[in-house]
Design an enzyme around this catalytic site. Structure first.
Site: not given
Ligand code: FE
Length: 200
Positions: A108-109
């Site tokens: 979830s960067c």
């Molecule tokens: Fe990520």
């Protein structure tokens, strides 16, 4: 009965985080106020309003926009927008020819310093899978139907690089001030799952 007795049981991750926090605090490695400060900062003070201000400035200041597209990390750091989860930033511009969509296929960067914490859908497996498999179909689910001639480009964020979409400036906004423009820049338009629009 107290309010707390009605709380849902903690998840495995929550329990582990709590255990780690207690241990680190006890050992004097971290201080609880500092931790609370960091959480409060990203939950309440940083958010899409920061990204919106950057977009509105890029729309009204060609020199700033050129620098932003050329070297987003340095240009944003100059404004004080850097730090955890955002020291290497790339800004990608939407045009009639290209629509950019940001995802993190591994986890979830997300560019925290300019958008705050990611929404739940951004972290979900279906979103991450479909962004790669069928980006146009995914955008349709978000209510965004793009013309055939607009190419969709998908950017996979990672621990190194975080992307911010510079949405297209809508027609009919020529006379709007930078402050007014900020209001029409949504979070989704900066992730690429939406567009900046006058109809909101
Ligand atoms: Fe990520």
């Amino acid at each position: 009965m107290t309010e707390s007795s009605h709380r849902a049981p903690l998840s495995d991750v929550q329990l582990r985080v709590r255990a780690l926090e207690s241990l680190l605090t006890e050992k004097g490695v971290v201080n609880r106020e500092t931790l609370d400060g960091i959480v409060d900062h990203y939950e309440n003070k940083v958010g899409p309003h920061i990204g919106a201000a950057i977009v509105a400035r890029a729309w009204t200041d060609p020199e700033f926009k050129a620098r932003l597209l050329e070297d987003a990390s340095a240009t944003l750091a100059e404004q004080g927008y850097t730090g955890i989860e955002g020291s290497h930033m790339v800004v990608v511009e939407n045009t009639d020819a290209v629509h950019n969509l940001v995802v993190c296929t591994l986890c979830s960067c997300y560019p925290w310093p300019v958008l705050g914490l990611p929404p739940n859908w951004y972290k979900s497996t279906p979103f991450r899978a479909k962004a790669v498999r069928d980006p146009r179909g995914l955008l349709r689910e978000f209510g965004l139907e793009l013309p055939e001639e607009t190419a969709v480009r998908v950017w996979d964020s990672n621990a190194e690089i975080r992307y911010l979409v510079l949405p297209k400036r809508p027609e009919g906004t020529e006379n709007m001030s930078e402050a007014e423009l900020q209001e029409i820049v949504t979070r989704d338009s900066m992730v690429g799952t939406g567009q900046a629009t006058l109809e909101q």
